[in-house]
Design an enzyme around this catalytic site. Structure first.
Site, PDB file in Angstrom:
ATOM      1  N   SER A   1       3.903  26.526 -13.367  1.00 49.24           N
ATOM      2  CA  SER A   1       3.835  27.959 -13.066  1.00 49.24           C
ATOM      3  C   SER A   1       3.673  28.128 -11.550  1.00 49.24           C
ATOM      4  O   SER A   1       4.477  27.593 -10.793  1.00 49.24           O
ATOM      5  CB  SER A   1       2.695  28.604 -13.851  1.00 49.24           C
ATOM      6  OG  SER A   1       2.734  30.005 -13.689  1.00 49.24           O
ATOM      7  N   THR A   2       2.616  28.788 -11.108  1.00 55.22           N
ATOM      8  CA  THR A   2       2.406  29.032  -9.674  1.00 55.22           C
ATOM      9  C   THR A   2       2.384  27.706  -8.909  1.00 55.22           C
ATOM     10  O   THR A   2       1.642  26.796  -9.264  1.00 55.22           O
ATOM     11  CB  THR A   2       1.069  29.771  -9.457  1.00 55.22           C
ATOM     12  OG1 THR A   2       1.047  30.886 -10.336  1.00 55.22           O
ATOM     13  CG2 THR A   2       0.907  30.228  -8.025  1.00 55.22           C
TER      14      THR A   2
ATOM     15  N   HIS B   1       7.560  29.081 -15.113  1.00 54.90           N
ATOM     16  CA  HIS B   1       7.393  30.537 -15.204  1.00 54.90           C
ATOM     17  C   HIS B   1       8.110  31.171 -14.010  1.00 54.90           C
ATOM     18  O   HIS B   1       7.707  30.965 -12.867  1.00 54.90           O
ATOM     19  CB  HIS B   1       5.916  30.929 -15.141  1.00 54.90           C
ATOM     20  CG  HIS B   1       5.130  30.448 -16.314  1.00 54.90           C
ATOM     21  ND1 HIS B   1       3.766  30.332 -16.285  1.00 54.90           N
ATOM     22  CD2 HIS B   1       5.509  30.069 -17.563  1.00 54.90           C
ATOM     23  CE1 HIS B   1       3.341  29.903 -17.463  1.00 54.90           C
ATOM     24  NE2 HIS B   1       4.384  29.719 -18.253  1.00 54.90           N
TER      25      HIS B   1
ATOM     26  N   MET C   1      -1.340  28.963 -12.930  1.00 54.19           N
ATOM     27  CA  MET C   1      -2.484  29.776 -13.353  1.00 54.19           C
ATOM     28  C   MET C   1      -2.472  29.900 -14.867  1.00 54.19           C
ATOM     29  O   MET C   1      -1.429  29.764 -15.493  1.00 54.19           O
ATOM     30  CB  MET C   1      -2.406  31.163 -12.713  1.00 54.19           C
ATOM     31  CG  MET C   1      -2.636  31.135 -11.212  1.00 54.19           C
ATOM     32  SD  MET C   1      -2.901  32.777 -10.521  1.00 54.19           S
ATOM     33  CE  MET C   1      -1.248  33.367 -10.363  1.00 54.19           C
TER      34      MET C   1
ATOM     35  N   ASP D   1      -1.066  28.203 -20.197  1.00 54.12           N
ATOM     36  CA  ASP D   1       0.161  27.933 -20.951  1.00 54.12           C
ATOM     37  C   ASP D   1       0.403  26.420 -21.005  1.00 54.12           C
ATOM     38  O   ASP D   1       0.245  25.726 -20.011  1.00 54.12           O
ATOM     39  CB  ASP D   1       1.360  28.641 -20.307  1.00 54.12           C
ATOM     40  CG  ASP D   1       2.586  28.647 -21.217  1.00 54.12           C
ATOM     41  OD1 ASP D   1       2.428  28.482 -22.439  1.00 54.12           O
ATOM     42  OD2 ASP D   1       3.695  28.827 -20.696  1.00 54.12           O
TER      43      ASP D   1
END
Length: 194
Positions: A12-13, A39, A130, A133
């Site tokens: 993600s991030t 993401h 973050m 998930d």
């Protein structure tokens, strides 16, 4: 696909940079298929796939619904769909869907849970991000005997996903980003007995 190996990476991030590092350090003859769930909004995943394809030894492409996964190819989940892995006539194919309860599309949990249902060796990797998930899906993969790698918290730009993954107790190895490609290569070779 029974005797094949599949690497599934969730991020993600901070993920695009971490993914670029990992994918550019994998050989073109990895002998495994790679699935990437990052993401990211729609359209950006296609651009990321094209950029990575120019810089990697592996072929990198955005995943297409219904396609069969091949060795030495990395498939990026499109930004508006969940990527599920399904078995059809002894082949593993990609199914893109919006079905699956998750705040994210693509959802790492959705891919991990679907992968736990197919007959293949799975190496799962959780990278910077973050939230949590991927953590729910680890239980399903572990029950199947998959090998799970997690980026360490110190080298993660966002610490939530690695922290929550490690907390599950299902992670086999926690490594700094620069050690992850070698671990993937070694695990794939170990599976094939090379």
């Amino acid at each position: 696909m029974k005797n094949d190996c599949l690497v599934i990476i969730g991020a993600s991030t901070g993920g695009p940079k971490a993914l670029q590092y990992i994918l550019t350090n994998l050989p073109k003859d990895l002998f495994a298929s790679v699935i990437v769930v990052q993401h990211m909004p729609e359209k950006f995943t296609k651009m990321m796939a094209e950029r990575l394809d120019q810089n990697c030894n592996l072929k990198v492409k955005e995943a297409v619904d219904g396609e069969e996964i091949l060795k030495n190819v990395a498939y990026i989940a499109p930004g508006d769909k969940n990527l599920l892995l399904i078995e059809e006539n002894d082949k593993v194919k990609i199914k893109l869907t919006t079905d699956f309860e998750s705040v994210y599309k693509p959802s790492i949990d959705a891919t991990f849970i679907s992968a736990s249902q197919i007959n293949a060796c799975i190496i799962a990797v959780i990278l910077t991000g973050m939230g949590s998930d991927g953590s729910k899906g680890l239980k399903y993969l572990k029950e199947k005997g998959s090998f799970i790698i997690c980026q360490d918290i110190d080298s993660s730009l966002a610490k939530g996903m690695p922290y929550n993954a490690i907390k599950t107790g299902f992670v086999d190895k926690v490594l700094p980003l620069d050690k992850i490609p070698v671990e993937i290569i070694e695990k794939v070779r170990e599976f094939y007995g090379k």
